[in-house]
Write a protein that holds these residues in place. Structure first.
Motif, PDB file in Angstrom:
ATOM      1  N   MET A   1      43.056  32.071  31.997  1.00 47.34           N
ATOM      2  CA  MET A   1      42.591  33.822  32.184  1.00 47.34           C
ATOM      3  C   MET A   1      43.179  34.787  32.964  1.00 47.34           C
ATOM      4  O   MET A   1      43.825  34.158  33.736  1.00 47.34           O
ATOM      5  CB  MET A   1      40.771  33.511  32.647  1.00 47.34           C
ATOM      6  CG  MET A   1      40.477  34.955  33.112  1.00 47.34           C
ATOM      7  SD  MET A   1      39.276  34.500  33.578  1.00 47.34           S
ATOM      8  CE  MET A   1      38.876  34.526  35.264  1.00 47.34           C
ATOM      9  N   GLU A   2      44.308  35.416  31.909  1.00 53.59           N
ATOM     10  CA  GLU A   2      45.519  36.013  32.107  1.00 53.59           C
ATOM     11  C   GLU A   2      44.030  37.378  33.771  1.00 53.59           C
ATOM     12  O   GLU A   2      43.402  37.681  32.418  1.00 53.59           O
ATOM     13  CB  GLU A   2      45.659  36.778  31.471  1.00 53.59           C
ATOM     14  CG  GLU A   2      46.815  37.273  32.130  1.00 53.59           C
ATOM     15  CD  GLU A   2      48.651  37.454  31.099  1.00 53.59           C
ATOM     16  OE1 GLU A   2      48.845  37.460  31.133  1.00 53.59           O
ATOM     17  OE2 GLU A   2      48.076  37.413  29.578  1.00 53.59           O
ATOM     18  N   LYS A   3      45.027  38.058  34.346  1.00 54.72           N
ATOM     19  CA  LYS A   3      44.215  38.799  35.337  1.00 54.72           C
ATOM     20  C   LYS A   3      45.478  39.392  35.346  1.00 54.72           C
ATOM     21  O   LYS A   3      46.962  39.782  35.272  1.00 54.72           O
ATOM     22  CB  LYS A   3      43.795  38.122  36.962  1.00 54.72           C
ATOM     23  CG  LYS A   3      43.379  36.501  36.956  1.00 54.72           C
ATOM     24  CD  LYS A   3      42.578  36.378  38.196  1.00 54.72           C
ATOM     25  CE  LYS A   3      41.399  35.390  38.076  1.00 54.72           C
ATOM     26  NZ  LYS A   3      41.556  35.096  39.548  1.00 54.72           N
ATOM     27  N   TRP A   4      44.824  40.874  35.361  1.00 50.50           N
ATOM     28  CA  TRP A   4      45.495  42.495  35.653  1.00 50.50           C
ATOM     29  C   TRP A   4      45.381  43.022  37.040  1.00 50.50           C
ATOM     30  O   TRP A   4      44.109  43.120  37.142  1.00 50.50           O
ATOM     31  CB  TRP A   4      45.533  42.851  34.718  1.00 50.50           C
ATOM     32  CG  TRP A   4      46.340  42.359  33.689  1.00 50.50           C
ATOM     33  CD1 TRP A   4      47.516  41.897  32.996  1.00 50.50           C
ATOM     34  CD2 TRP A   4      45.682  41.688  32.268  1.00 50.50           C
ATOM     35  NE1 TRP A   4      48.045  41.866  32.159  1.00 50.50           N
ATOM     36  CE2 TRP A   4      46.305  41.042  31.398  1.00 50.50           C
ATOM     37  CE3 TRP A   4      44.448  41.671  32.046  1.00 50.50           C
ATOM     38  CZ2 TRP A   4      46.617  40.679  30.018  1.00 50.50           C
ATOM     39  CZ3 TRP A   4      44.703  40.455  30.871  1.00 50.50           C
ATOM     40  CH2 TRP A   4      44.769  40.082  29.945  1.00 50.50           C
ATOM     41  N   LYS A   5      46.110  43.647  38.209  1.00 48.02           N
ATOM     42  CA  LYS A   5      46.183  44.515  38.568  1.00 48.02           C
ATOM     43  C   LYS A   5      45.502  45.516  38.466  1.00 48.02           C
ATOM     44  O   LYS A   5      46.286  46.451  37.475  1.00 48.02           O
ATOM     45  CB  LYS A   5      47.136  44.359  40.125  1.00 48.02           C
ATOM     46  CG  LYS A   5      47.032  42.340  40.239  1.00 48.02           C
ATOM     47  CD  LYS A   5      47.947  42.374  41.353  1.00 48.02           C
ATOM     48  CE  LYS A   5      48.059  40.866  41.958  1.00 48.02           C
ATOM     49  NZ  LYS A   5      49.217  41.101  42.845  1.00 48.02           N
ATOM     50  N   PRO A   6      45.175  46.555  39.515  1.00 52.56           N
ATOM     51  CA  PRO A   6      45.369  48.076  39.094  1.00 52.56           C
ATOM     52  C   PRO A   6      46.469  48.756  39.716  1.00 52.56           C
ATOM     53  O   PRO A   6      47.947  48.342  40.406  1.00 52.56           O
ATOM     54  CB  PRO A   6      44.447  48.454  40.411  1.00 52.56           C
ATOM     55  CG  PRO A   6      43.221  47.903  40.898  1.00 52.56           C
ATOM     56  CD  PRO A   6      44.180  46.111  40.399  1.00 52.56           C
ATOM     57  N   GLY A   7      47.114  49.388  38.223  1.00 52.83           N
ATOM     58  CA  GLY A   7      48.467  50.061  38.342  1.00 52.83           C
ATOM     59  C   GLY A   7      48.838  49.740  36.681  1.00 52.83           C
ATOM     60  O   GLY A   7      50.269  49.883  36.537  1.00 52.83           O
ATOM     61  N   GLU A   8      48.504  47.896  36.540  1.00 49.27           N
ATOM     62  CA  GLU A   8      49.730  47.110  35.740  1.00 49.27           C
ATOM     63  C   GLU A   8      49.370  48.171  34.420  1.00 49.27           C
ATOM     64  O   GLU A   8      48.610  48.838  33.617  1.00 49.27           O
ATOM     65  CB  GLU A   8      49.327  46.071  35.744  1.00 49.27           C
ATOM     66  CG  GLU A   8      49.593  45.173  37.060  1.00 49.27           C
ATOM     67  CD  GLU A   8      49.610  43.585  37.083  1.00 49.27           C
ATOM     68  OE1 GLU A   8      50.674  43.062  37.654  1.00 49.27           O
ATOM     69  OE2 GLU A   8      48.348  43.061  36.567  1.00 49.27           O
ATOM     70  N   GLN A   9      50.117  47.788  33.785  1.00 52.46           N
ATOM     71  CA  GLN A   9      50.493  48.238  32.195  1.00 52.46           C
ATOM     72  C   GLN A   9      48.937  47.597  30.910  1.00 52.46           C
ATOM     73  O   GLN A   9      49.404  46.265  31.135  1.00 52.46           O
ATOM     74  CB  GLN A   9      51.677  47.689  31.411  1.00 52.46           C
ATOM     75  CG  GLN A   9      51.321  48.968  30.233  1.00 52.46           C
ATOM     76  CD  GLN A   9      53.089  49.273  29.714  1.00 52.46           C
ATOM     77  OE1 GLN A   9      53.723  49.131  29.950  1.00 52.46           O
ATOM     78  NE2 GLN A   9      52.938  50.144  29.126  1.00 52.46           N
ATOM     79  N   VAL A  10      48.106  48.462  30.502  1.00 49.91           N
ATOM     80  CA  VAL A  10      46.963  47.800  29.709  1.00 49.91           C
ATOM     81  C   VAL A  10      48.402  47.039  28.545  1.00 49.91           C
ATOM     82  O   VAL A  10      48.456  48.082  27.926  1.00 49.91           O
ATOM     83  CB  VAL A  10      46.544  48.342  29.141  1.00 49.91           C
ATOM     84  CG1 VAL A  10      45.496  48.505  28.196  1.00 49.91           C
ATOM     85  CG2 VAL A  10      45.197  49.000  30.318  1.00 49.91           C
ATOM     86  N   PRO A  11      48.209  45.335  27.780  1.00 50.27           N
ATOM     87  CA  PRO A  11      48.684  44.885  27.454  1.00 50.27           C
ATOM     88  C   PRO A  11      47.809  44.997  25.835  1.00 50.27           C
ATOM     89  O   PRO A  11      48.814  44.813  24.622  1.00 50.27           O
ATOM     90  CB  PRO A  11      48.730  43.312  27.538  1.00 50.27           C
ATOM     91  CG  PRO A  11      47.683  43.463  28.595  1.00 50.27           C
ATOM     92  CD  PRO A  11      47.813  44.794  28.604  1.00 50.27           C
ATOM     93  N   LYS A  12      46.610  45.306  25.868  1.00 53.30           N
ATOM     94  CA  LYS A  12      46.353  45.723  24.213  1.00 53.30           C
ATOM     95  C   LYS A  12      44.787  46.071  24.105  1.00 53.30           C
ATOM     96  O   LYS A  12      44.372  46.579  25.591  1.00 53.30           O
ATOM     97  CB  LYS A  12      46.056  43.943  24.285  1.00 53.30           C
ATOM     98  CG  LYS A  12      45.016  43.950  22.614  1.00 53.30           C
ATOM     99  CD  LYS A  12      44.891  42.117  22.283  1.00 53.30           C
ATOM    100  CE  LYS A  12      44.184  42.034  21.132  1.00 53.30           C
ATOM    101  NZ  LYS A  12      43.865  40.906  20.604  1.00 53.30           N
ATOM    102  N   THR A  13      45.100  46.817  23.832  1.00 54.07           N
ATOM    103  CA  THR A  13      43.722  47.846  23.721  1.00 54.07           C
ATOM    104  C   THR A  13      42.336  47.314  23.856  1.00 54.07           C
ATOM    105  O   THR A  13      42.297  45.417  23.054  1.00 54.07           O
ATOM    106  CB  THR A  13      43.754  48.603  22.140  1.00 54.07           C
ATOM    107  OG1 THR A  13      44.956  49.115  22.719  1.00 54.07           O
ATOM    108  CG2 THR A  13      42.760  49.553  22.314  1.00 54.07           C
ATOM    109  N   GLY A  14      41.178  47.179  24.498  1.00 52.76           N
ATOM    110  CA  GLY A  14      40.271  46.644  24.595  1.00 52.76           C
ATOM    111  C   GLY A  14      39.525  46.796  25.829  1.00 52.76           C
ATOM    112  O   GLY A  14      39.508  47.840  25.939  1.00 52.76           O
TER     113      GLY A  14
END
Length: 51
Positions: free
Chosen positions: A1-14
């Motif tokens: 499971m990949e996690k992203w932090k606030p401010g990072e770029q969204v990799p894929k619409t969804g």
């Protein structure tokens, strides 16, 4: 499971769910590729893409 932090770029619409540092879900939001993940009210929060 990949996690992203606030401010990072969204990799894929969804839909992305936001979790706090304790793993509690704070809701989900629809985000478009290339945008930035929105800021959260709690430090240590992260986003996970929903299936």
């Amino acid at each position: 499971m990949e996690k992203w932090k606030p401010g990072e770029q969204v990799p894929k619409t969804g839909n992305y769910a936001c979790y706090d540092k304790n793993g509690r879900c704070g809701g989900s939001t629809y985000l478009e590729q290339g945008k930035r993940f929105p800021a959260t009210q709690h430090s240590g929060s992260y986003y996970v893409q929903e299936d």
